[in-house]
Enzyme design. Structure first.
Site, PDB file in Angstrom:
ATOM      1  N   ARG A   1       1.582  -1.488  -0.117  1.00 41.29           N
ATOM      2  CA  ARG A   1      -0.065  -0.339  -0.131  1.00 41.29           C
ATOM      3  C   ARG A   1       0.936   1.503   0.208  1.00 41.29           C
ATOM      4  O   ARG A   1       1.921   1.702   0.531  1.00 41.29           O
ATOM      5  CB  ARG A   1      -0.909  -0.348   1.495  1.00 41.29           C
ATOM      6  CG  ARG A   1      -1.593   1.508   1.528  1.00 41.29           C
ATOM      7  CD  ARG A   1      -2.965   0.988   2.519  1.00 41.29           C
ATOM      8  NE  ARG A   1      -2.742   2.618   2.849  1.00 41.29           N
ATOM      9  CZ  ARG A   1      -2.944   3.517   3.101  1.00 41.29           C
ATOM     10  NH1 ARG A   1      -3.133   3.120   4.944  1.00 41.29           N
ATOM     11  NH2 ARG A   1      -3.895   4.356   3.785  1.00 41.29           N
TER      12      ARG A   1
ATOM     13  N   HIS B   1      -3.106  10.914   1.094  1.00 44.94           N
ATOM     14  CA  HIS B   1      -1.927  10.777   2.298  1.00 44.94           C
ATOM     15  C   HIS B   1      -1.584  12.372   2.830  1.00 44.94           C
ATOM     16  O   HIS B   1      -0.727  12.445   2.650  1.00 44.94           O
ATOM     17  CB  HIS B   1      -1.269   9.544   2.332  1.00 44.94           C
ATOM     18  CG  HIS B   1      -1.231   8.560   3.742  1.00 44.94           C
ATOM     19  ND1 HIS B   1      -1.265   7.346   3.960  1.00 44.94           N
ATOM     20  CD2 HIS B   1      -0.002   9.642   4.626  1.00 44.94           C
ATOM     21  CE1 HIS B   1      -1.104   7.019   5.133  1.00 44.94           C
ATOM     22  NE2 HIS B   1      -0.478   8.528   6.000  1.00 44.94           N
TER      23      HIS B   1
ATOM     24  N   GLU C   1      -7.412   8.675   6.630  1.00 44.88           N
ATOM     25  CA  GLU C   1      -7.236   9.158   7.940  1.00 44.88           C
ATOM     26  C   GLU C   1      -8.242  10.447   7.572  1.00 44.88           C
ATOM     27  O   GLU C   1      -7.801  11.665   8.605  1.00 44.88           O
ATOM     28  CB  GLU C   1      -5.597   9.015   8.153  1.00 44.88           C
ATOM     29  CG  GLU C   1      -5.220   7.465   9.030  1.00 44.88           C
ATOM     30  CD  GLU C   1      -4.568   7.667  10.446  1.00 44.88           C
ATOM     31  OE1 GLU C   1      -4.184   8.383  10.337  1.00 44.88           O
ATOM     32  OE2 GLU C   1      -4.212   6.801  10.009  1.00 44.88           O
TER      33      GLU C   1
ATOM     34  N   ASN D   1      -7.716   2.113   9.924  1.00 43.37           N
ATOM     35  CA  ASN D   1      -5.681   1.717  10.869  1.00 43.37           C
ATOM     36  C   ASN D   1      -6.485   2.960  12.138  1.00 43.37           C
ATOM     37  O   ASN D   1      -6.694   2.730  12.931  1.00 43.37           O
ATOM     38  CB  ASN D   1      -5.509   3.735  10.207  1.00 43.37           C
ATOM     39  CG  ASN D   1      -5.128   3.443   8.713  1.00 43.37           C
ATOM     40  OD1 ASN D   1      -5.731   2.434   8.286  1.00 43.37           O
ATOM     41  ND2 ASN D   1      -4.377   4.819   8.245  1.00 43.37           N
TER      42      ASN D   1
ATOM     43  N   TYR E   1      -4.231   2.363  16.323  1.00 48.76           N
ATOM     44  CA  TYR E   1      -2.882   1.794  16.565  1.00 48.76           C
ATOM     45  C   TYR E   1      -2.901   1.477  17.997  1.00 48.76           C
ATOM     46  O   TYR E   1      -2.486   1.313  18.690  1.00 48.76           O
ATOM     47  CB  TYR E   1      -2.069   3.138  16.841  1.00 48.76           C
ATOM     48  CG  TYR E   1      -1.827   3.576  15.071  1.00 48.76           C
ATOM     49  CD1 TYR E   1      -0.211   3.351  15.005  1.00 48.76           C
ATOM     50  CD2 TYR E   1      -2.919   4.572  14.083  1.00 48.76           C
ATOM     51  CE1 TYR E   1       0.025   3.032  13.584  1.00 48.76           C
ATOM     52  CE2 TYR E   1      -1.758   4.089  12.404  1.00 48.76           C
ATOM     53  CZ  TYR E   1      -0.627   3.215  12.510  1.00 48.76           C
ATOM     54  OH  TYR E   1       0.348   3.233  11.021  1.00 48.76           O
TER      55      TYR E   1
ATOM     56  N   GLU F   1      -4.158  -0.121   8.062  1.00 48.37           N
ATOM     57  CA  GLU F   1      -2.513   0.791   9.181  1.00 48.37           C
ATOM     58  C   GLU F   1      -2.550   0.114  10.501  1.00 48.37           C
ATOM     59  O   GLU F   1      -3.605   0.311  11.171  1.00 48.37           O
ATOM     60  CB  GLU F   1      -2.133   1.674   9.423  1.00 48.37           C
ATOM     61  CG  GLU F   1      -1.991   2.575   7.530  1.00 48.37           C
ATOM     62  CD  GLU F   1      -1.616   4.422   8.313  1.00 48.37           C
ATOM     63  OE1 GLU F   1      -1.145   4.681   9.184  1.00 48.37           O
ATOM     64  OE2 GLU F   1      -1.623   4.631   6.906  1.00 48.37           O
TER      65      GLU F   1
END
Ligand code: NCW
Length: 447
Positions: free
Chosen positions: A77, A121, A166, A294, A296, A353
């Site tokens: 990606r 992005h 995002e 995504n 985290y 992600e």
């Protein structure tokens, strides 16, 4: 020992983004993006770093492809730099910019790796920012034109596409919290930007259906999990508000065709109003092929009067934290995935992600980043649990292949499975690279 085994259909990948790795900021006809402007303005990025050279992947892409090949991933990606391919944001396409991505795509395909392109992005052409950027509704049309040009150029070879990465970061973090480019602190601007990003997503999907009918397209919102500190109703409500901001504001419009009411009234109380025109919600909510997530980190939070727009205060209980200060919270990954599945149904999910920041350096040719391996094991175990609970996961894409320019943190924060020396651009595989390589190869790992 327990073996965590994934289905045969599981796709494994690694990710990067253009401004974070390419460098060559003034090469090949590329024009500046908002990140060039922002990072060259003193005070915005730690140590005054910028993406002028980054990992020099513009020149070293073949080496990067070899790293991917050896890693054994199915998917890479990466994102296209809009100002590299359409320097003025609209109008003329820059053949040299297109040729760079063509070389990269050819090299990936020759090496048996599927390209997955992210269209946005975060590196908006500066010329568009000069005309109001994402606050200006015209940028939506410019984005659709850019998307069409990319489908035209690469649609025969590339079947996996992501519209926006995002959108919460590109709107609220960038225009309300002021942490990312363009660095504004204006709630109305952030609400406008968020809507236009979602609209741009919808317009790009619309064009995709006509131009690449055999491809798959989705988007990649970031998502946190907020766990109430106590069973008190006020803690629950505070977490709900914060989640509605980080998650629902960007998912309800796409999957339900509506924005959360509660948040609209909180924004209105702060003099920020949603401006939706006729047909917008239909455009935004047209079906997509997959949702990217995504993930985290997450946190435990409680109600605190006056703490931000949503009166939710994170409590730093005894989590380990990564080197960027984000709590390691794999339980939140499981909870988030099952929650999203309940809320939005059977749409297939790619983890677009997941990964961790640890700043280990090369010592005697080795980068011993055991904490990153531990992080990955925990999160892949949570993912596996979610899959066993019926969450339709298509694949997992590691952030990141390489250490890279970590936005407002500059080069001070390392997310890569491969270490990058920013003076020589030398790449050194970390221990986590070898661990991920084994996992991808086996389709299982042991805990
Ligand atoms: S900064 C960020 N990241 C990292 C970045 O390298 C990548 O390009 C992004 O897709 C890793 O993954 C994403 N996310 C922003 C996190 C929010 C920070 C919240 C700060 C609050 C003040």
């Amino acid at each position: 020992m327990t073996t965590i085994e994934f289905p045969k259909s599981m796709k494994w990948g690694a990710a990067t983004a253009a401004y974070q790795i390419e460098g060559a900021a003034d090469k090949g006809g590329r024009a500046p993006s908002i990140w060039d402007t922002f990072s060259h303005t003193p005070g915005n990025v730690k140590n005054g770093d910028n993406g002028d050279y980054a990992c020099d992947s513009y020149h070293k892409y073949e080496e990067d492809v070899q790293l991917l090949k050896e890693l054994g991933v199915d998917v890479y990606r990466f994102s296209i730099s809009w100002p590299r391919v359409i320097p003025q944001g609209k109008g003329e396409v820059n053949p040299e910019g297109v040729a760079y991505y063509q070389r990269l795509i050819d090299s990936l395909l020759e090496n048996g790796i599927e390209p997955m392109i992210t269209l946005y992005h975060w590196d908006l052409p500066q010329t568009l920012q000069d005309q109001g950027g994402w606050e200006n509704r015209d940028t939506v049309e410019a984005f659709q034109e850019y998307a069409k040009a990319m489908y035209e150029a690469f649609g025969d070879q590339v079947k996996n596409w992501i519209t926006i990465n995002e959108p919460w970061c590109a709107s609220f973090l960038s225009n309300y919290l002021g942490v990312h480019a363009p660095g504004k602190q204006d709630l109305q601007a952030a609400v406008d930007v968020a809507h236009h990003l979602l609209l741009a997503h919808g317009k790009a999907v619309e064009a995709f259906r006509e131009m690449i009918p055999d491809g798959e397209i989705g988007y990649a919102p970031n998502a946190d999990w907020l766990e109430p500190f106590s069973s008190a109703e006020e803690d629950h409500e505070a977490c709900r508000r914060e989640m509605q901001w980080k998650v629902e504001w960007f998912m309800d419009p796409v999957f339900k065709g509506t924005y959360p009411d509660l948040l609209q009234s909180i924004f209105a109380d702060n003099n920020a109003y949603l401006k939706v025109e006729e047909g917008d919600m239909e455009t935004i909510s047209q079906p997509i092929d997959f949702m990217g997530i995504n993930y985290y980190s997450g946190s435990i939070a409680r109600y605190k009067e006056g703490s931000g727009l949503f009166e939710a205060e994170p409590i730093w209980v005894d989590y380990d934290k990564t080197d960027i200060g984000w709590p390691v919270y794999s339980e939140g990954f499981y909870k988030l995935l099952t929650y999203i599945h309940q809320q939005y149904g059977e749409v297939p999910i790619y983890i677009t992600e997941n990964g961790a920041c640890y700043n280990h350096e090369v010592e005697n040719g080795i980068v011993n980043d055991q904490p990153r391996i531990d992080y990955l094991k925990k999160h892949l175990t949570a993912l596996h649990r979610a899959m066993k609970s019926g969450v339709p996961i298509k694949g997992y894409i590691l952030w990141s292949l390489l250490d890279n320019f970590e936005w407002a943190e500059g080069y001070s924060k390392r997310f890569g499975s491969v270490h990058v020396n920013y003076r020589t651009f030398e790449r050194t595989k970390k221990e986590s690279y070898y661990w991920y390589q084994q996992t991808v190869h086996n389709n299982w790992f042991e805990i």
